[in-house]
Motif scaffolding. Structure first.
Motif, PDB file in Angstrom:
ATOM      1  N   GLY A  46       0.784  -1.231   0.000  1.00 11.38           N
ATOM      2  CA  GLY A  46       0.000   0.000   0.000  1.00 11.38           C
ATOM      3  C   GLY A  46       0.815   1.279   0.000  1.00 11.38           C
ATOM      4  N   ALA A  47       0.158   2.385   0.406  1.00 14.69           N
ATOM      5  CA  ALA A  47       0.732   3.727   0.289  1.00 14.69           C
ATOM      6  C   ALA A  47       1.921   3.960   1.210  1.00 14.69           C
ATOM      7  N   SER A  48       2.076   3.101   2.231  1.00 18.46           N
ATOM      8  CA  SER A  48       3.212   3.204   3.145  1.00 18.46           C
ATOM      9  C   SER A  48       3.747   1.795   3.370  1.00 18.46           C
ATOM     10  N   GLY A  49       5.045   1.707   3.668  1.00 16.06           N
ATOM     11  CA  GLY A  49       5.645   0.391   3.921  1.00 16.06           C
ATOM     12  C   GLY A  49       5.496  -0.064   5.365  1.00 16.06           C
ATOM     13  N   VAL A  50       4.702   0.652   6.155  1.00 15.45           N
ATOM     14  CA  VAL A  50       4.712   0.398   7.602  1.00 15.45           C
ATOM     15  C   VAL A  50       4.288  -1.021   7.984  1.00 15.45           C
ATOM     16  N   THR A  51       3.274  -1.571   7.299  1.00 13.73           N
ATOM     17  CA  THR A  51       2.833  -2.917   7.725  1.00 13.73           C
ATOM     18  C   THR A  51       3.851  -3.984   7.320  1.00 13.73           C
ATOM     19  N   ALA A  52       4.649  -3.713   6.290  1.00 13.38           N
ATOM     20  CA  ALA A  52       5.727  -4.656   5.937  1.00 13.38           C
ATOM     21  C   ALA A  52       6.835  -4.594   6.991  1.00 13.38           C
ATOM     22  N   LEU A  53       7.156  -3.379   7.437  1.00 13.46           N
ATOM     23  CA  LEU A  53       8.161  -3.224   8.509  1.00 13.46           C
ATOM     24  C   LEU A  53       7.684  -3.900   9.792  1.00 13.46           C
ATOM     25  N   GLU A  54       6.410  -3.735  10.098  1.00 14.33           N
ATOM     26  CA  GLU A  54       5.865  -4.386  11.303  1.00 14.33           C
ATOM     27  C   GLU A  54       5.893  -5.909  11.164  1.00 14.33           C
ATOM     28  N   LEU A  55       5.610  -6.388   9.955  1.00 15.16           N
ATOM     29  CA  LEU A  55       5.653  -7.842   9.716  1.00 15.16           C
ATOM     30  C   LEU A  55       7.049  -8.372  10.007  1.00 15.16           C
ATOM     31  N   GLN A  56       8.053  -7.675   9.490  1.00 12.90           N
ATOM     32  CA  GLN A  56       9.440  -8.115   9.724  1.00 12.90           C
ATOM     33  C   GLN A  56       9.750  -8.116  11.224  1.00 12.90           C
ATOM     34  N   GLN A  57       9.351  -7.049  11.892  1.00  6.20           N
ATOM     35  CA  GLN A  57       9.624  -6.910  13.326  1.00  6.20           C
ATOM     36  C   GLN A  57       8.953  -8.045  14.128  1.00  6.20           C
ATOM     37  N   ALA A  62      10.006 -14.715  16.125  1.00 12.54           N
ATOM     38  CA  ALA A  62       9.847 -16.167  15.987  1.00 12.54           C
ATOM     39  C   ALA A  62      10.988 -16.770  15.169  1.00 12.54           C
ATOM     40  N   ARG A  63      11.532 -15.956  14.264  1.00 12.61           N
ATOM     41  CA  ARG A  63      12.540 -16.460  13.345  1.00 12.61           C
ATOM     42  C   ARG A  63      13.502 -15.293  13.045  1.00 12.61           C
ATOM     43  N   ALA A  64      14.598 -15.243  13.808  1.00 15.08           N
ATOM     44  CA  ALA A  64      15.463 -14.057  13.792  1.00 15.08           C
ATOM     45  C   ALA A  64      16.006 -13.731  12.399  1.00 15.08           C
ATOM     46  N   ASP A  65      16.181 -14.753  11.553  1.00 18.07           N
ATOM     47  CA  ASP A  65      16.774 -14.504  10.231  1.00 18.07           C
ATOM     48  C   ASP A  65      15.718 -14.251   9.148  1.00 18.07           C
ATOM     49  N   VAL A  66      14.481 -13.975   9.563  1.00 20.87           N
ATOM     50  CA  VAL A  66      13.439 -13.725   8.562  1.00 20.87           C
ATOM     51  C   VAL A  66      13.810 -12.535   7.685  1.00 20.87           C
ATOM     52  N   GLU A  67      13.420 -12.628   6.414  1.00 17.16           N
ATOM     53  CA  GLU A  67      13.702 -11.550   5.466  1.00 17.16           C
ATOM     54  C   GLU A  67      12.380 -11.214   4.786  1.00 17.16           C
ATOM     55  N   VAL A  68      11.962  -9.967   4.860  1.00 23.51           N
ATOM     56  CA  VAL A  68      10.693  -9.569   4.253  1.00 23.51           C
ATOM     57  C   VAL A  68      10.956  -8.797   2.966  1.00 23.51           C
ATOM     58  N   VAL A  69      10.192  -9.154   1.942  1.00 23.56           N
ATOM     59  CA  VAL A  69      10.244  -8.427   0.670  1.00 23.56           C
ATOM     60  C   VAL A  69       8.860  -7.828   0.456  1.00 23.56           C
ATOM     61  N   ALA A  99      17.084  -4.078  10.008  1.00 27.26           N
ATOM     62  CA  ALA A  99      15.995  -5.021   9.690  1.00 27.26           C
ATOM     63  C   ALA A  99      16.191  -5.604   8.292  1.00 27.26           C
ATOM     64  N   ARG A 100      15.992  -6.912   8.182  1.00 25.62           N
ATOM     65  CA  ARG A 100      16.153  -7.579   6.884  1.00 25.62           C
ATOM     66  C   ARG A 100      14.875  -7.390   6.065  1.00 25.62           C
ATOM     67  N   ILE A 101      14.830  -6.292   5.337  1.00 18.91           N
ATOM     68  CA  ILE A 101      13.631  -5.950   4.557  1.00 18.91           C
ATOM     69  C   ILE A 101      14.034  -5.134   3.343  1.00 18.91           C
ATOM     70  N   ARG A 102      13.301  -5.320   2.244  1.00 14.20           N
ATOM     71  CA  ARG A 102      13.488  -4.445   1.088  1.00 14.20           C
ATOM     72  C   ARG A 102      12.156  -4.319   0.352  1.00 14.20           C
ATOM     73  N   PHE A 103      12.073  -3.307  -0.497  1.00 19.72           N
ATOM     74  CA  PHE A 103      10.840  -3.037  -1.237  1.00 19.72           C
ATOM     75  C   PHE A 103      11.141  -3.067  -2.726  1.00 19.72           C
ATOM     76  N   ALA A 104      10.224  -3.630  -3.498  1.00 19.13           N
ATOM     77  CA  ALA A 104      10.445  -3.736  -4.941  1.00 19.13           C
ATOM     78  C   ALA A 104       9.110  -3.728  -5.679  1.00 19.13           C
TER      79      ALA A 104
END
Ligand SMILES: C[S@@+](CC[C@H](N)C(=O)[O-])C[C@H]1O[C@@H](n2cnc3c(N)ncnc32)[C@H](O)[C@@H]1O
Length: 273
Positions: A46-57, A62-69, A99-104
């Motif tokens: 959506g219009a902001s990446g906030v819920t993706a950042l929260e998902l990663q957090q 539960a899984r320290a090495d999780v990576e969110v795209v 945080a292991r996250i990126r946007f594409a």
């Protein structure tokens, strides 16, 4: 679209903390804990990446090495999420700068580099703006991008995340429906009817299994109203147990129910043909 992203640009409405109910459910799934490659896609953030950042957090607990795209079909939203991410990296937000996250840019084809596929795809409040007939194809596209034991979590919620529902799908197809509700002040669980995933929202009519499911939830919620004196969670636990006792294929147990959550096998709520 020229980019090759599959799907349609829709409204970008989102909200901080809106997806907490589905996130805590995903965090508890064995598929996330067991995968060798914990890459989780947030499709249509959506219009902001906030819920993706929260998902990663949340998943990192539960899984320290999780990576969110985070994938978005609208290029301007990818640009603004990447600006937001710069602020995160600079330590100007409450999120972990590392945080292991990126946007594409991406759509239902779920592009991931190096031949990787997703352990989990969360697509929330995305398909509700499509037509019901488009759902099976979108599901199919996304499911084809999952790891062999991966999960697609497709659902809907209200603006502030007090009413939420989602379907979990795996390689074999739809597996379960979950509803998760704020119990305090809840009049009737069927409030979720207005926030059902697209595959079910038009099916809440007499004769359809989802209608029977919501009616039974309402009936048990009424019957167990005296338990409200012990708190709404106790009342909901009695509802969930009652559903199970009367033969509904209810998954999980009290630790999930006390959150206002109930998961039922898809076979019990799938639309009648
Ligand atoms: C209502 S917002 C939902 C934002 C967030 N997921 C939430 O629940 O708060 C839906 C977003 O999905 C995006 N979208 C729609 N179809 C898509 C697709 N096929 N692939 C990626 N993004 C898509 C839209 O551009 C829009 O920004």
């Amino acid at each position: 679209m020229a980019s090759g992203a599959v799907g349609t640009v829709t409204r970008g409405t989102t909200n901080t903390n809106r997806l907490r109910r589905v996130d805590r459910w995903i965090a508890a799934q064995p598929e996330l804990r067991r995968t060798h490659d914990p890459v989780v896609v947030d499709l249509g953030y959506g219009a902001s990446g906030v819920t993706a950042l929260e998902l990663q957090q949340r998943l990192a607990k539960a899984r320290a090495d999780v990576e969110v795209v985070g994938l978005e079909i609208e290029p301007g939203r990818v640009r603004s999420a990447n600006q937001q991410l710069e602020a995160v990296r600079d330590g100007r937000t409450g999120f972990d700068p590392a945080a292991r996250i990126r946007f594409a840019l991406g759509g239902f084809e779920v592009p991931l580099p190096d031949g990787r596929s997703a352990a989990v795809i969360r697509a929330f409040n995305v398909l509700r703006q499509y037509r019901e007939v488009e759902v099976p194809h979108a599901w199919e596209r996304m499911r084809s991008r999952l790891q062999p034991h991966g999960l697609l979590v497709e659902g809907t919620c209200d603006e502030i995340g007090r009413i939420s529902s989602w379907i979990a799908l795996d390689a074999a197809g739809p597996r379960s429906l979950s509803v998760s509700l704020r119990l305090r002040g809840l009049d009737a669980p069927s409030i979720v009817a207005e926030r059902l995933p697209k595959a079910l929202i038009h099916r809440n009519v007499r004769g359809e299994p989802i209608h029977a499911f919501l009616s039974e939830l309402d009936r048990l919620w009424r019957i167990h109203s005296p338990l409200a004196a012990y708190g709404p969670s106790q009342r909901w636990i009695a509802v969930a147990q009652g559903m199970r006792d009367s033969g509904w294929p209810v998954h999980g147990g009290r630790s999930r129910w006390r959150l206002g959550e109930l998961t039922v096998g898809w076979e019990a709520v799938a639309p009648a043909e």
